[in-house]
Enzyme design. Structure first.
Site, PDB file in Angstrom:
ATOM      1  N   ASP A   1      40.505  31.302  40.278  1.00  0.00           N
ATOM      2  CA  ASP A   1      41.801  31.934  40.535  1.00  0.00           C
ATOM      3  C   ASP A   1      42.564  31.136  41.590  1.00  0.00           C
ATOM      4  O   ASP A   1      42.029  30.194  42.178  1.00  0.00           O
ATOM      5  CB  ASP A   1      41.559  33.385  41.014  1.00  0.00           C
ATOM      6  CG  ASP A   1      42.677  34.324  40.580  1.00  0.00           C
ATOM      7  OD1 ASP A   1      43.728  33.844  40.104  1.00  0.00           O
ATOM      8  OD2 ASP A   1      42.503  35.552  40.729  1.00  0.00           O
TER       9      ASP A   1
ATOM     10  N   HIS B   1      46.922  36.002  29.670  1.00  0.00           N
ATOM     11  CA  HIS B   1      47.344  36.511  30.988  1.00  0.00           C
ATOM     12  C   HIS B   1      48.280  35.544  31.721  1.00  0.00           C
ATOM     13  O   HIS B   1      49.311  35.957  32.255  1.00  0.00           O
ATOM     14  CB  HIS B   1      46.100  36.808  31.823  1.00  0.00           C
ATOM     15  CG  HIS B   1      46.384  37.238  33.223  1.00  0.00           C
ATOM     16  ND1 HIS B   1      47.082  38.391  33.534  1.00  0.00           N
ATOM     17  CD2 HIS B   1      46.065  36.673  34.426  1.00  0.00           C
ATOM     18  CE1 HIS B   1      47.180  38.518  34.853  1.00  0.00           C
ATOM     19  NE2 HIS B   1      46.569  37.485  35.409  1.00  0.00           N
TER      20      HIS B   1
HETATM   21 FE1  N7H Z   1      46.358  37.278  37.466  1.00  0.00          FE
HETATM   22  N1  N7H Z   1      41.862  36.935  35.804  1.00  0.00           N
HETATM   23  O1  N7H Z   1      40.822  36.559  36.196  1.00  0.00           O
HETATM   24  O2  N7H Z   1      41.996  37.318  34.662  1.00  0.00           O
HETATM   25  N2  N7H Z   1      45.129  35.686  37.102  1.00  0.00           N
HETATM   26  N3  N7H Z   1      44.746  38.513  37.488  1.00  0.00           N
HETATM   27  N4  N7H Z   1      47.563  38.825  38.012  1.00  0.00           N
HETATM   28  N5  N7H Z   1      47.935  36.021  37.596  1.00  0.00           N
HETATM   29  C1  N7H Z   1      45.530  34.369  37.039  1.00  0.00           C
HETATM   30  O3  N7H Z   1      46.433  30.263  37.567  1.00  0.00           O
HETATM   31  C2  N7H Z   1      43.456  38.222  37.133  1.00  0.00           C
HETATM   32  C3  N7H Z   1      47.192  40.116  38.240  1.00  0.00           C
HETATM   33  C4  N7H Z   1      49.253  36.389  37.866  1.00  0.00           C
HETATM   34  O4  N7H Z   1      51.476  30.563  37.162  1.00  0.00           O
HETATM   35  C5  N7H Z   1      44.406  33.554  36.700  1.00  0.00           C
HETATM   36  O5  N7H Z   1      45.740  30.919  39.495  1.00  0.00           O
HETATM   37  C6  N7H Z   1      42.635  39.397  37.303  1.00  0.00           C
HETATM   38  C7  N7H Z   1      48.333  40.947  38.485  1.00  0.00           C
HETATM   39  C8  N7H Z   1      50.084  35.207  37.938  1.00  0.00           C
HETATM   40  O6  N7H Z   1      50.253  30.141  35.402  1.00  0.00           O
HETATM   41  C9  N7H Z   1      43.331  34.386  36.553  1.00  0.00           C
HETATM   42  C10 N7H Z   1      43.465  40.397  37.750  1.00  0.00           C
HETATM   43  C11 N7H Z   1      49.438  40.117  38.394  1.00  0.00           C
HETATM   44  C12 N7H Z   1      49.241  34.131  37.692  1.00  0.00           C
HETATM   45  C13 N7H Z   1      43.780  35.750  36.785  1.00  0.00           C
HETATM   46  C14 N7H Z   1      44.788  39.840  37.869  1.00  0.00           C
HETATM   47  C15 N7H Z   1      48.927  38.783  38.125  1.00  0.00           C
HETATM   48  C16 N7H Z   1      47.905  34.671  37.490  1.00  0.00           C
HETATM   49  C17 N7H Z   1      44.412  32.047  36.482  1.00  0.00           C
HETATM   50  C18 N7H Z   1      43.167  41.827  38.092  1.00  0.00           C
HETATM   51  C19 N7H Z   1      50.884  40.443  38.536  1.00  0.00           C
HETATM   52  C20 N7H Z   1      49.632  32.667  37.659  1.00  0.00           C
HETATM   53  C21 N7H Z   1      44.303  31.257  37.731  1.00  0.00           C
HETATM   54  C22 N7H Z   1      41.976  42.290  38.315  1.00  0.00           C
HETATM   55  C23 N7H Z   1      51.445  41.526  38.032  1.00  0.00           C
HETATM   56  C24 N7H Z   1      50.177  32.309  36.293  1.00  0.00           C
HETATM   57  C25 N7H Z   1      45.604  30.775  38.295  1.00  0.00           C
HETATM   58  C26 N7H Z   1      50.681  30.884  36.263  1.00  0.00           C
HETATM   59  C27 N7H Z   1      46.798  33.897  37.232  1.00  0.00           C
HETATM   60  C28 N7H Z   1      43.044  36.939  36.649  1.00  0.00           C
HETATM   61  C29 N7H Z   1      45.881  40.562  38.262  1.00  0.00           C
HETATM   62  C30 N7H Z   1      49.720  37.673  38.020  1.00  0.00           C
HETATM   63  C31 N7H Z   1      41.928  33.885  36.229  1.00  0.00           C
HETATM   64  C32 N7H Z   1      41.166  39.549  37.032  1.00  0.00           C
HETATM   65  C33 N7H Z   1      48.325  42.445  38.783  1.00  0.00           C
HETATM   66  C34 N7H Z   1      51.571  35.162  38.249  1.00  0.00           C
END
Ligand code: N7H
Length: 511
Positions: free
Chosen positions: A223, A366
């Site tokens: 992440d 996602h």
């Molecule tokens: Fe997310 N995951 O493991 O599935 N997220 N996220 N997120 N997320 C990202 O690129 C995860 C949540 C964003 O610029 C990665 O840094 C989990 C909320 C945004 O390409 C992974 C949860 C919100 C990005 C996860 C969660 C976001 C992002 C890839 C909750 C906003 C960047 C790593 C438990 C409403 C997108 C990375 C981009 C990336 C996960 C929550 C938003 C692995 C498990 C609530 C903007």
């Protein structure tokens, strides 16, 4: 004989007291720095970044340290409190507490990091308790997160931690360090300074995951890779990184659309969205195993991993599937100059139709739902956030793995202590969650409606037991629907806060 023995003992005691300096400079950082994540600027580079653009002059000594550094803390405790005695609280805030608050510059180099970094933020109810009547210009902040629960897709609020229900939380301390002991010691000293002027409502203890999982969230995915570069702070913008004006994250700075109407004392502050998002890890793993793809040439394990990667848009290593569509590529993952350099569009591929092609990455993935890149034509969407969360809760136990089910023992709850900073909650977190993640038709204009975000999406108002449909996940049949009949992420609630500039702690907030 006796006298000389005492003299020796006293001598040794004085010697050892002198040998231990009062302030021991840090040798190990409070922060992690996995190769896959963007590096922070050095203090020197951060200062230079503030000189070049026209919007020069971010006051990094006044901006609280957590806002611009992202998901990098080793340990972090969130301590949510209510204020019982505003007068006592204010007098401590302007003196003892203010001197403990860590600014951005301090965190950029190990030698200036404190033993435990301390940040503080207030809810609207907290500002009201302190007698601050200024309108900060943010409707979501004003009404609080509980009022937003249905719109955010939380299926009711029965899963909410009772402390988050309503508007009883006035503030939060964010305590970050490299050890739990440091964090706990700092909390004890804050509590002794503030005494009965505050009461604990709730706490969440976060920690980077152990060993090779450092930087990965609980489903196992790296992440904190894609974070916006901030003009006036980030000097070396990485390929594919979105560059945002400081005012997209910081209130009152260039690029904040409400800059002219914000109270002047708020400049350099930021709205902090906190969400306690429980992750059902064995359930996620089971669903992924049961839905392994059947792409020719891949092993069973590779087909299973591919399904999981297509839910997120990245492999567990962090490599983006848009660049590594069939197999993981750890070299790509660990190269932060390449791992974010993609747009989902492939005009170089003959016959590539952007409106229908999900060969590399599903529209519902996602990272595509939360940053659609070329899908919206221009990157300059105005809907960026700085993610600064950290995993909380223990690793999955053997018993949970073999039962393929999360334990109901509250001590085994795990998830993401989600933190997002922005200057406008309606344009940042709320917009992302409501207009993109929860909207089954977004990304618009595609030949197959994507469905909701499989990780955190749920149509507003739908009941928890309603299966969530997504498409695009099978590259061989992109129109095929998958019915997500389990919740991978359960909202335990949260609150909206304002993280003020440090100067305000001895100004308006304690007046
Ligand atoms: Fe997310 N995951 O493991 O599935 N997220 N996220 N997120 N997320 C990202 O690129 C995860 C949540 C964003 O610029 C990665 O840094 C989990 C909320 C945004 O390409 C992974 C949860 C919100 C990005 C996860 C969660 C976001 C992002 C890839 C909750 C906003 C960047 C790593 C438990 C409403 C997108 C990375 C981009 C990336 C996960 C929550 C938003 C692995 C498990 C609530 C903007």
């Amino acid at each position: 004989m006796k006298v000389s023995y005492i003299a020796i003992v006293i001598g040794l005691a004085v010697q050892s007291a002198l040998a231990v300096p009062k302030f021991q400079p840090r040798r190990t950082s409070i922060l992690i720095n996995p190769d896959a994540q963007p590096d922070l600027p050095s203090p020197q580079n951060a200062r230079l970044a503030g000189v070049t653009p026209a919007n020069a002059g971010l006051n990094l000594n006044d901006i609280q340290g957590d806002i611009l550094i992202g998901m990098k803390k080793k340990k972090e405790l969130f301590f949510f409190f209510s204020i019982n005695d505003a007068a006592t609280f204010k007098s401590k805030l302007s003196s003892d507490i203010k001197s403990l608050i860590t600014n951005t510059n301090q965190l950029l180099s190990v030698s200036t990091q404190p033993i435990t970094a301390v940040n503080i933020a207030f809810s609207q109810a907290g500002l009201t308790a302190l007698g601050v009547s200024d309108n900060l210009g943010d409707a979501g902040f004003q009404s609080g997160q509980f009022a937003d629960a249905a719109k955010l897709g939380d299926a009711g609020t029965t899963n909410w931690v009772s402390g988050f229900a309503g508007t009883k939380i006035h503030g939060v301390f964010l305590l970050a360090s490299d050890t739990v002991d440091n964090v706990n010691n700092e909390l004890a000293s804050l509590q002794s300074i503030l005494g009965s002027s505050i009461s604990e409502i709730h706490r969440v203890a976060g920690a980077a995951r152990p060993g090779n999982e450092e930087g990965h969230e609980h489903f196992g995915f790296m992440d904190g890779i894609s974070q916006p570069a901030v003009q006036g702070f980030t000097q070396n913008v990485l390929n594919g990184q979105a560059t945002v004006a400081p005012g997209e994250l910081l209130v009152g700075e260039t690029g904040d659309s409400l800059q002219s109407s914000r109270p002047s004392w708020t400049t350099g502050g930021s709205f902090l969205v906190f969400r306690q998002l429980q992750q059902m890890v064995p359930e996620f793993n089971k669903y992924v195993a049961n839905h392994a793809l059947s792409v020719p040439g891949l092993t069973a394990q590779e087909n299973e991993d591919l399904f999981g990667a297509r839910l997120i848009g990245r492999w567990k290593s962090g490599a983006p599937i848009d660049l590594a569509p069939l197999r993981d590529d750890t070299d790509l993952a660990n190269d932060n100059t390449r791992n974010n350099n993609f747009t989902f569009n492939h005009p170089e591929v003959p016959g590539f139709v952007f409106a229908s092609n999900q060969t590399n990455c599903p529209f519902s993935a996602h990272i595509r739902k939360t940053r659609p890149r070329a899908d919206l034509g221009s990157e300059n969407t105005g809907h960026h956030i700085m993610r600064a969360g950290i995993p909380y809760g223990p690793e999955v136990t053997d018993a949970e793995t073999s039962a393929q089910q999360s334990s109901t023992d509250p001590a085994l709850e795990r998830g993401l202590a989600f933190v997002a900073y922005q200057s406008n909650i309606a344009q940042g977190f709320e917009f992302m969650q409501e207009a993109w993640v929860n909207n089954a038709n977004f990304i618009f204009g595609k030949t197959t409606p994507p469905g909701v975000d499989p990780i955190i999406g749920r149509a507003a108002g739908s009941a928890a037991e309603t299966p969530r449909d997504i498409s695009g996940t099978d590259p061989l049949t992109p129109t095929k629907k998958f019915s997500l009949d389990v919740e991978f992420v359960v909202s335990r609630g949260g609150e909206y806060f304002f993280s003020p500039p440090i100067s305000a702690l001895s100004g308006v907030l304690s007046a």
